[in-house]
Design a protein around this motif. Sequence first.
Motif, mmCIF file in Angstrom:
data_model
loop_
_atom_site.group_PDB
_atom_site.id
_atom_site.type_symbol
_atom_site.label_atom_id
_atom_site.label_comp_id
_atom_site.label_asym_id
_atom_site.label_seq_id
_atom_site.Cartn_x
_atom_site.Cartn_y
_atom_site.Cartn_z
ATOM 1 N N ILE A 1 0.871 -0.974 -0.162
ATOM 2 C CA ILE A 1 -0.095 -0.036 0.105
ATOM 3 C C ILE A 1 0.992 1.371 -0.064
ATOM 4 O O ILE A 1 1.908 1.321 1.020
ATOM 5 C CB ILE A 1 -1.053 0.046 1.198
ATOM 6 N N GLY A 2 0.527 2.106 -0.838
ATOM 7 C CA GLY A 2 1.187 3.524 -0.985
ATOM 8 C C GLY A 2 0.638 4.420 -0.718
ATOM 9 O O GLY A 2 -0.826 4.443 -0.100
ATOM 10 N N THR A 3 1.138 5.784 -0.379
ATOM 11 C CA THR A 3 0.389 6.826 -0.102
ATOM 12 C C THR A 3 0.764 7.871 -1.207
ATOM 13 O O THR A 3 1.803 8.153 -1.820
ATOM 14 C CB THR A 3 0.823 7.409 1.229
ATOM 15 N N THR A 4 -0.553 8.558 -1.722
ATOM 16 C CA THR A 4 -0.557 9.622 -2.886
ATOM 17 C C THR A 4 -1.294 10.572 -2.377
ATOM 18 O O THR A 4 -2.031 10.740 -1.784
ATOM 19 C CB THR A 4 -1.218 8.481 -3.948
ATOM 20 N N GLY A 5 -0.758 11.854 -3.011
ATOM 21 C CA GLY A 5 -1.194 12.932 -2.875
ATOM 22 C C GLY A 5 -1.962 13.469 -4.333
ATOM 23 O O GLY A 5 -1.544 13.152 -5.555
ATOM 24 N N LEU A 6 -2.696 14.556 -4.070
ATOM 25 C CA LEU A 6 -3.495 15.144 -5.201
ATOM 26 C C LEU A 6 -2.896 16.531 -5.058
ATOM 27 O O LEU A 6 -2.935 16.851 -4.106
ATOM 28 C CB LEU A 6 -4.849 15.083 -5.540
ATOM 29 N N TYR B 1 -4.281 10.170 -0.079
ATOM 30 C CA TYR B 1 -4.995 8.596 0.066
ATOM 31 C C TYR B 1 -3.974 7.452 -0.070
ATOM 32 O O TYR B 1 -2.857 7.774 -0.462
ATOM 33 C CB TYR B 1 -6.160 8.721 -1.032
ATOM 34 N N ALA B 2 -4.454 6.459 0.331
ATOM 35 C CA ALA B 2 -3.673 5.141 0.255
ATOM 36 C C ALA B 2 -4.068 4.699 -1.089
ATOM 37 O O ALA B 2 -4.965 4.759 -1.558
ATOM 38 C CB ALA B 2 -4.186 4.325 1.367
ATOM 39 N N THR B 3 -3.118 3.776 -1.617
ATOM 40 C CA THR B 3 -3.365 3.246 -3.029
ATOM 41 C C THR B 3 -2.850 1.711 -2.838
ATOM 42 O O THR B 3 -1.900 1.379 -2.129
ATOM 43 C CB THR B 3 -2.382 3.862 -3.985
ATOM 44 N N TRP B 4 -3.510 0.975 -3.450
ATOM 45 C CA TRP B 4 -3.055 -0.681 -3.714
ATOM 46 C C TRP B 4 -3.757 -1.076 -5.153
ATOM 47 O O TRP B 4 -4.949 -1.018 -5.223
ATOM 48 C CB TRP B 4 -3.737 -1.330 -2.611
#
Length: 148
Positions: A52-57, A69-72
């Motif tokens: 799981i990564g963390t991503t910003g907008l 938000y978290a990504t997977w």
Amino acid sequence: MAVTAAGVFRRTPLERSDQRVAWRRTNQAFFAAGACHILAWVCRDTYPDRAIGTTGLRFADDRQVFHVYATWAGWAFDHAGWNPEPDLLAVNRDFERRPVERVPLADDLAAFCAAHHHRMPHRYWRDPIPRARAYLDRYAPPWTRGRS
């Protein structure tokens, strides 16, 4: 829960200046704007066996992120639960009426907070981590769907 733009829940000036007032918002509003980064890191840390990564907008012409938000595996987890990441990107772009871009974030919450002017958990009126864990627990992760 349907994917919803974070900006729908943007904090008022009073909510930005008074942590107690901000804390009293609904869980969805609290984790959409003001504590989205806490929710993303709690999600990542809850599932250490998943990548799981963390991503910003951020807006295409800006350095600061406005939502985290978290990504997977093509999925995104934020205040609206687990949704396909392209849907999250589209709804935020459409709401903001300007281009947004995704930015992979560093693994370290403290480094993120320092670089992007976000609060660390101890800077909230109360500890947001237990609240984030309880909120996360409401949503079945995509890898468990369809199981009995």
